[in-house]
Design an enzyme around this catalytic site. Structure first.
Site, mmCIF file in Angstrom:
data_model
loop_
_atom_site.group_PDB
_atom_site.id
_atom_site.type_symbol
_atom_site.label_atom_id
_atom_site.label_comp_id
_atom_site.label_asym_id
_atom_site.label_seq_id
_atom_site.Cartn_x
_atom_site.Cartn_y
_atom_site.Cartn_z
ATOM 1 C CE LYS A 272 10.837 0.005 -16.039
ATOM 2 N NZ LYS A 272 11.130 1.408 -15.775
ATOM 3 C CG LEU B 226 -2.040 1.027 1.288
ATOM 4 C CD1 LEU B 226 -2.967 0.957 0.097
ATOM 5 C CD2 LEU B 226 -2.845 0.873 2.589
ATOM 6 N N GLY B 227 1.871 1.225 -0.914
ATOM 7 C CA GLY B 227 2.756 2.378 -1.062
ATOM 8 C C GLY B 227 2.269 3.234 -2.220
ATOM 9 N N GLY C 185 0.137 0.921 -4.672
ATOM 10 C CA GLY C 185 -0.986 0.312 -3.954
ATOM 11 C C GLY C 185 -2.038 1.344 -3.589
#
Ligand SMILES: NC(=O)c1ccc[n+]([C@@H]2O[C@H](COP(=O)([O-])OP(=O)(O)OC[C@H]3O[C@@H](n4cnc5c(N)ncnc54)[C@H](OP(=O)(O)O)[C@@H]3O)[C@@H](O)[C@H]2O)c1
Length: 430
Positions: A205, A11-12, A15
């Site tokens: 990536k 939940l940073g 999140g």
């Protein structure tokens, strides 16, 4: 209406954005998915931290088992980062038949193929659109919109930190170190910027994009990586005077079934669409055999942009659950990995060297290049601040990497060449 229950790991920055989008767009999401999406549990480090979003305290836990062993949870969203422990957590979740949505390129570049296979065996989905270029739906575009095409080349600005630094260095004529410091103060660069400025983040990536584009199992070890620390203000000035902009470009290309993947500083013509991408923005240029040129541009990071990609993946999984078609995403790599050798990699190069400012110098240098069959598109010779020293800047025509390496080695043996100061790829002119 059916319900789909979600366990959120993290939940940073991302999140929090996920929770906000699920709350603020709840009606539209429900309408498009045909199911209600409920957050059941949120895994965090610190239960007492103040949160920038309205959540029920009962959702929070520090125990991953409350998510991965929870029979009520259908989908795990992983936005906490980390590689090995996170991989174990997701493996366990998949074995417990949880579907996965992740934004974690570090994890996917290292363990992605194994996780995808495990997910397929367990009839689970695993989607990871947010892991490359944040809010730009590039993975979704390769797997859906461009699925019918044969991708030949991908060029990407896929790291916002380095693009921010190079933009400042170019537009404001500043040196690398002070710009990096400023980027750190503004939150565009991490306290430890190594992974960004040395190109590793972009390499991860590019691995994900190359695997999807060429359907081979390409790993991080297959990517040639160099970062932006060596780029000086003088390099930028010379590049600019010759009509180019220097960018950190990830390139993945295929020719005759052989692939090349690299991340390196690259000179692009000033008018090339990627040269116009400034600051922390990302862009990915894709060349397909049938579609031709396409370009995707947008925010490569940030709470809500990244969360948009995460929630869109979540919606796809929820739809697949409703339709009973989960576990179909993984396709075994179609082709055996084949990488280009140095004598099969063709590119133009920018070379800058410090030489004796004396009669005969130029002749000796051109002899070296003639021996390797290397010719030039542009050459500049300029006086240096140092006495009896000149600088030569050259842009070659397309040559193989092997020709370049041989020429560089032979130049080092010349008494008139003091130093090869810099050497970068040049791309975007064909
Ligand atoms: N930030 C971006 O713009 C962006 C863009 C694309 C992809 N991503 C990827 O998204 C992921 C998350 O990034 P972020 O920027 O949101 O990270 P972040 O702000 O550092 O947040 C991480 C969250 O995960 C929790 N967490 C971390 N390790 C944990 C553990 N071992 N056990 C329990 N909770 C743990 C933290 O808990 P506490 O809150 O209690 O500390 C925090 O809520 C990363 O993989 C990143 O590469 C990020």
């Amino acid at each position: 209406m059916s319900q789909v229950n979600v366990g959120l790991c993290g939940l940073g920055t991302v999140g929090t954005g996920v929770v906000k989008i699920l709350q603020n767009h709840a009606d539209e999401i429900k309408y498009k998915v045909g199911s209600e999406l409920n957050i059941k549990k949120i895994l965090v480090h610190d239960l007492n931290k103040a949160r920038d979003v309205a959540i029920s305290r009962e959702w929070l836990t520090t125990d991953p088992d409350e998510l991965v062993n929870n029979a009520d949870i259908d989908i795990i969203i992983e936005v906490m980062g980390g590689i090995e422990d996170t991989n174990l957590l997701l493996e366990k979740a998949i074995r417990n038949k949880k579907h996965i949505v992740t934004a974690n390129k570090d994890l996917m570049a290292v363990h992605g193929q194994k996780l995808l296979k495990l997910a397929k065996e367990n009839q689970c989905d695993i989607l990871y659109d947010a892991s490359v270029a944040g809010g730009i739906p590039i993975i979704r575009s390769l797997t859906e919109g461009l699925a019918s095409d044969k991708i030949q080349k991908i060029m990407g600005i896929v790291n916002g930190t380095t693009n921010y630094i190079l933009t400042k260095m170019t537009d404001e004529e500043l040196a690398f170190e002070p710009v990096l410091k400023e980027a750190q103060e503004l939150g565009f660069a991490e306290a430890d910027p190594t992974s960004d400025v040395d190109g590793l983040d972009a390499a991860r990536k590019m691995v994900l994009l190359a695997n999807l584009a060429f359907k081979m199992e390409i790993g991080l070890d297959d990517v040639e990586v160099s970062g932006i620390r060596t780029i000086s203000q003088e390099d930028i000035t010379f590049a600019t005077s010759l009509g180019y902009t220097i960018k950190l470009i990830g390139i993945a290309s295929i020719h005759n079934g052989k692939v090349e993947v690299s991340v390196e500083p690259t000179l692009l013509p000033k008018e090339h669409p990627l040269a116009l991408v400034k600051n922390e923005f990302n862009a990915v240029y894709v060349y397909g055999e049938a579609v031709g040129e396409t370009m995707f541009y947008g925010p490569g990071a940030g709470s809500l942009p990244t969360a948009t990609a995460v929630v869109s993946d979540l919606m796809d999984v929820a739809k697949n659950i409703r339709l009973g078609i989960t576990g179909n995403e993984y396709i075994t790599p179609q082709y055996e990995k084949q990488l280009k050798e140095d004598n099969e990699k063709y590119m133009q190069y920018f070379l800058r060297m410090e030489v004796d400012d004396a009669a005969g110098t130029f002749q000796k240098i051109t002899n070296v290049f003639t021996d390797e069959n290397v010719s030039f598109a542009k050459i500049l010779q300029l006086p240096s601040d140092k006495e009896k020293i000149a600088e030569i800047v050259m842009i070659t025509h397309k040559i193989s990497k092997q020709q370049l390496l041989n020429s560089r080695e032979n130049l080092k043996g010349l008494d008139v060449v003091n130093e090869i100061i810099s050497c970068y790829r040049v791309d975007g002119e064909d």
